[in-house]
Design an enzyme around this catalytic site. Structure first.
Site, PDB file in Angstrom:
ATOM      1  CG  HIS A   5      32.464  26.367  18.926  1.00  0.00           C
ATOM      2  ND1 HIS A   5      32.841  25.070  18.684  1.00  0.00           N
ATOM      3  CD2 HIS A   5      31.905  26.808  17.778  1.00  0.00           C
ATOM      4  CE1 HIS A   5      32.513  24.740  17.439  1.00  0.00           C
ATOM      5  NE2 HIS A   5      31.955  25.783  16.868  1.00  0.00           N
ATOM      6  CE  LYS A  43      29.251  21.049   9.255  1.00  0.00           C
ATOM      7  NZ  LYS A  43      29.582  22.026  10.304  1.00  0.00           N
ATOM      8  NE  ARG A  63      35.263  29.487  11.315  1.00  0.00           N
ATOM      9  CZ  ARG A  63      35.166  28.337  10.692  1.00  0.00           C
ATOM     10  NH1 ARG A  63      35.922  27.333  11.058  1.00  0.00           N
ATOM     11  NH2 ARG A  63      34.316  28.174   9.695  1.00  0.00           N
ATOM     12  CB  SER A  83      34.024  20.662  15.174  1.00  0.00           C
ATOM     13  OG  SER A  83      33.495  21.707  15.931  1.00  0.00           O
TER      14      SER A  83
HETATM   15  N1  COA Z   1      35.754  28.937  16.466  1.00  0.00           N
HETATM   16  C1  COA Z   1      36.116  27.735  16.001  1.00  0.00           C
HETATM   17  N2  COA Z   1      35.421  27.018  15.123  1.00  0.00           N
HETATM   18  C2  COA Z   1      34.287  27.556  14.686  1.00  0.00           C
HETATM   19  C3  COA Z   1      33.838  28.796  15.105  1.00  0.00           C
HETATM   20  C4  COA Z   1      34.625  29.505  16.040  1.00  0.00           C
HETATM   21  N3  COA Z   1      34.269  30.700  16.502  1.00  0.00           N
HETATM   22  N4  COA Z   1      32.680  29.069  14.475  1.00  0.00           N
HETATM   23  C5  COA Z   1      32.428  28.031  13.685  1.00  0.00           C
HETATM   24  N5  COA Z   1      33.396  27.108  13.809  1.00  0.00           N
HETATM   25  C6  COA Z   1      33.508  25.852  13.073  1.00  0.00           C
HETATM   26  C7  COA Z   1      32.510  24.816  13.489  1.00  0.00           C
HETATM   27  O1  COA Z   1      33.058  23.940  14.449  1.00  0.00           O
HETATM   28  C8  COA Z   1      32.221  24.104  12.198  1.00  0.00           C
HETATM   29  O2  COA Z   1      33.226  23.120  12.017  1.00  0.00           O
HETATM   30  P1  COA Z   1      32.914  21.782  11.181  1.00  0.00           P
HETATM   31  O3  COA Z   1      32.432  22.210   9.832  1.00  0.00           O
HETATM   32  O4  COA Z   1      34.219  21.113  11.159  1.00  0.00           O
HETATM   33  O5  COA Z   1      31.845  21.051  11.965  1.00  0.00           O
HETATM   34  C9  COA Z   1      32.438  25.150  11.110  1.00  0.00           C
HETATM   35  O6  COA Z   1      33.223  26.146  11.729  1.00  0.00           O
HETATM   36  C10 COA Z   1      31.172  25.743  10.600  1.00  0.00           C
HETATM   37  O7  COA Z   1      30.445  26.274  11.705  1.00  0.00           O
HETATM   38  P2  COA Z   1      28.933  26.665  11.557  1.00  0.00           P
HETATM   39  O8  COA Z   1      28.738  27.456  10.315  1.00  0.00           O
HETATM   40  O9  COA Z   1      28.481  27.273  12.845  1.00  0.00           O
HETATM   41  O10 COA Z   1      28.257  25.262  11.271  1.00  0.00           O
HETATM   42  P3  COA Z   1      27.529  24.344  12.264  1.00  0.00           P
HETATM   43  O11 COA Z   1      27.291  23.047  11.588  1.00  0.00           O
HETATM   44  O12 COA Z   1      28.219  24.279  13.569  1.00  0.00           O
HETATM   45  O13 COA Z   1      26.142  25.110  12.517  1.00  0.00           O
HETATM   46  C11 COA Z   1      23.914  25.752  11.921  1.00  0.00           C
HETATM   47  C12 COA Z   1      25.341  25.555  11.433  1.00  0.00           C
HETATM   48  C13 COA Z   1      23.450  24.470  12.607  1.00  0.00           C
HETATM   49  C14 COA Z   1      23.837  26.895  12.919  1.00  0.00           C
HETATM   50  C15 COA Z   1      23.023  26.069  10.685  1.00  0.00           C
HETATM   51  O14 COA Z   1      23.227  25.042   9.738  1.00  0.00           O
HETATM   52  C16 COA Z   1      21.571  26.155  11.065  1.00  0.00           C
HETATM   53  O15 COA Z   1      21.091  27.202  11.479  1.00  0.00           O
HETATM   54  N6  COA Z   1      20.823  25.031  10.904  1.00  0.00           N
HETATM   55  C17 COA Z   1      19.418  24.965  11.252  1.00  0.00           C
HETATM   56  C18 COA Z   1      18.563  24.782   9.996  1.00  0.00           C
HETATM   57  C19 COA Z   1      18.187  26.124   9.414  1.00  0.00           C
HETATM   58  O16 COA Z   1      17.612  26.983  10.058  1.00  0.00           O
HETATM   59  N7  COA Z   1      18.513  26.282   8.131  1.00  0.00           N
HETATM   60  C20 COA Z   1      18.242  27.506   7.397  1.00  0.00           C
HETATM   61  C21 COA Z   1      19.300  28.540   7.680  1.00  0.00           C
HETATM   62  S1  COA Z   1      18.897  30.074   6.918  1.00  0.00           S
END
Ligand code: COA
Length: 164
Positions: free
Chosen positions: A17, A41, A90, A129
């Protein structure tokens, strides 16, 4: 003024991140790091703890704002004059989910914003994470894979939960 948003659950922020934040901060005037509670989650850290770790890990960057919100990302974009939404990719496995979200979001925020994908540094492509939390809980070394302040927070939480 280009105002970008990089949102996630950051539970906790990882080196992957942080790499995306460092690079995205050079592409915009202000980068908002948005901490979202992902309802699918269970979270290990409170919103305040996650924000404090992000604040500490990004203190070298002058143009970072940290915020926390619930609900639709597109509503936040529309309400806060965001013009760029940053996502990290990723591996190819991220692509299908990301394209679906980006296309849905594009429909919701119409012409106001564009989603931009940054390729994750290959050194970080396996990090997530939850993997960091699991390896740490089982005694594995995650130094370098999470910011130093995150490792300290994880150690102090582990000690507190053992009552030490
Ligand atoms: N390096 C390392 N890890 C990374 C990474 C990177 N560059 N990018 C993502 N990850 C990891 C994250 O830590 C996460 O790990 P986890 O599943 O163990 O927690 C995983 O990859 C998935 O990341 P991400 O897809 O960004 O999920 P998130 O839960 O962190 O965020 C939101 C997702 C919150 C941005 C998305 O659900 C959202 O927009 N929610 C709002 C509601 C909404 O608008 N919904 C409609 C969407 S169209």
């Amino acid at each position: 003024m280009k105002k970008a948003l990089y949102a996630g659950s950051f539970d906790p922020i990882t080196a992957g991140h942080l790499d995306v934040i460092n690079r995205a901060s050079r592409l915009c005037d202000t980068l908002v790091v948005g901490v979202i509670q992902n309802p699918s989650k269970a979270s290990a850290f409170t919103g305040e703890e996650r924000m404090a770790m992000i604040r500490k890990a990004t203190e070298h960057l002058p143009n970072i704002q940290i915020d926390r919100f619930d609900g639709l990302l597109a509503h936040y974009v529309l309400q806060h004059d965001i013009t760029v939404v940053i996502r990290g990719l990723r591996a190819t496995m991220d692509f299908e989910y990301e394209i679906q979200m980006a296309q849905m979001n594009a429909r919701l925020y119409s012409n106001q914003a564009e989603t931009i994908f940054l390729m994750t540094n290959p050194e970080h492509s396996f990090i997530s994470s939850s993997l960091m939390r699991e390896v740490f809980a089982l005694g594995g070394d995650i130094a370098g894979l999470v910011p130093e302040c995150v490792l300290e927070m994880m150690k102090s939480k582990a000690l507190a939960s053992k009552g030490e």
